[in-house]
Write a protein that holds these residues in place. Structure first.
Motif, PDB file in Angstrom:
ATOM      1  N   ALA A 167      50.909  39.313  38.762  1.00  0.00           N
ATOM      2  CA  ALA A 167      50.201  39.316  37.549  1.00  0.00           C
ATOM      3  C   ALA A 167      49.277  38.304  37.169  1.00  0.00           C
ATOM      4  O   ALA A 167      48.123  38.236  37.031  1.00  0.00           O
ATOM      5  N   GLU A 204      46.524  47.399  36.403  1.00  0.00           N
ATOM      6  CA  GLU A 204      45.214  46.743  36.510  1.00  0.00           C
ATOM      7  C   GLU A 204      44.244  47.526  35.815  1.00  0.00           C
ATOM      8  O   GLU A 204      43.968  48.682  36.428  1.00  0.00           O
ATOM      9  N   TYR A 228      41.333  41.044  37.600  1.00  0.00           N
ATOM     10  CA  TYR A 228      41.883  42.317  37.281  1.00  0.00           C
ATOM     11  C   TYR A 228      42.498  42.679  35.956  1.00  0.00           C
ATOM     12  O   TYR A 228      42.657  44.150  35.932  1.00  0.00           O
ATOM     13  N   MET A 229      42.767  41.981  35.142  1.00  0.00           N
ATOM     14  CA  MET A 229      43.077  42.349  33.569  1.00  0.00           C
ATOM     15  C   MET A 229      44.599  43.139  33.808  1.00  0.00           C
ATOM     16  O   MET A 229      44.429  44.442  33.349  1.00  0.00           O
ATOM     17  N   VAL A 230      45.405  42.268  34.165  1.00  0.00           N
ATOM     18  CA  VAL A 230      46.707  43.130  34.398  1.00  0.00           C
ATOM     19  C   VAL A 230      47.805  43.059  33.123  1.00  0.00           C
ATOM     20  O   VAL A 230      47.801  41.712  32.484  1.00  0.00           O
ATOM     21  N   ASP A 231      48.565  44.165  33.091  1.00  0.00           N
ATOM     22  CA  ASP A 231      49.685  43.841  32.199  1.00  0.00           C
ATOM     23  C   ASP A 231      50.930  44.604  33.092  1.00  0.00           C
ATOM     24  O   ASP A 231      50.427  45.370  33.505  1.00  0.00           O
ATOM     25  N   GLN A 291      46.688  38.204  40.130  1.00  0.00           N
ATOM     26  CA  GLN A 291      45.432  39.202  39.875  1.00  0.00           C
ATOM     27  C   GLN A 291      44.631  38.919  38.538  1.00  0.00           C
ATOM     28  O   GLN A 291      43.444  39.185  38.368  1.00  0.00           O
ATOM     29  N   ASN A 292      45.110  38.433  37.473  1.00  0.00           N
ATOM     30  CA  ASN A 292      44.610  38.104  36.447  1.00  0.00           C
ATOM     31  C   ASN A 292      43.569  36.974  36.663  1.00  0.00           C
ATOM     32  O   ASN A 292      42.218  36.756  36.357  1.00  0.00           O
ATOM     33  N   GLU A 293      43.864  35.824  37.604  1.00  0.00           N
ATOM     34  CA  GLU A 293      42.923  34.624  38.119  1.00  0.00           C
ATOM     35  C   GLU A 293      41.628  35.416  38.698  1.00  0.00           C
ATOM     36  O   GLU A 293      40.781  34.667  38.724  1.00  0.00           O
TER      37      GLU A 293
END
Length: 210
Positions: free
Chosen positions: A134, A158, A142-145, A137-139
């Motif tokens: 996560a 995502e 992708y705006m992950v939770d 991917q946020n780096e």
């Protein structure tokens, strides 16, 4: 001056610097038809956002003066066509070399990403690997939770895909992302929803390998 007008003036200043190059406060004041004090206030706000750089320039007569240019960060505010260029190049490759070449290209990208991030997964539990994925991917935007739904099972969402335009045309992008997740997590990963196929997000169900 209201907030909308201030924002608009700052956009004009950025456009002026983009098209004309280095300008002094006096130059900007003259072109904008506002006082130098007002220009300085906008400059200060833009510098605070790391959008401008300043340089002291010596003149033939009189005191040296500051001139302003765009900082690298400001360049991202202007329209780019990177995705369309990527799609055009991939189309050319597909036409000239065929689908197999496209497959190899995306698989090569997958291998590089796997090599880049594998060390971040070492000596971690599955939950820790999901958390690390996560972060990765946020780096990359992708705006992950994610959340744990039961022991050893996780939901990973995502909400943004920076390469949606490419993935809409070349499904290899989605296929390789799924394989990358499976390899990095060393787990079962199933995609149940996909942005490139009209979904509201890319949704993955992750569980322990059996």
């Amino acid at each position: 001056m209201n907030a909308a007008l201030e924002t608009s003036t700052r956009k004009v200043i950025l456009s002026m610097l983009k098209t004309q190059g280095p300008l002094s406060v006096h130059d900007m004041s003259k072109q904008l038809g506002i006082t130098e004090m007002a220009v300085r206030r906008h400059i200060h706000a833009l510098e605070k956002d790391n959008l401008l750089e300043t340089k002291l320039v010596r003149q033939a007569m009189g005191r040296p003066t500051n001139v302003y240019t765009l900082a690298p960060l400001a360049d991202e505010l202007f329209p780019k066509k990177y995705m369309q260029l990527t799609i055009d190049l991939l189309d050319e490759l597909l036409e000239g070399e065929g689908n197999e070449k496209i497959d190899r290209l995306f698989e090569g990208r997958q291998d590089k990403l796997q090599s880049r991030y594998a060390s971040r997964m070492q000596d971690k539990s599955l939950e820790e690997r999901v958390a690390e994925l996560a972060l990765i991917q946020n780096e990359n935007g992708y705006m992950v939770d994610w959340s744990q739904v039961e022991e050893g099972e996780f939901v990973f969402s995502e909400h943004n895909c920076p390469i949606t335009q490419v993935a809409n045309v070349f499904q290899q992008a989605c296929r390789c992302e799924l394989a990358l997740f499976q390899n990095l997590l060393d787990a079962n990963v199933e995609r149940t929803e996909c942005l490139a196929k009209g979904g509201n997000k890319c949704l993955y169900i992750i569980s322990q390998n059996k």
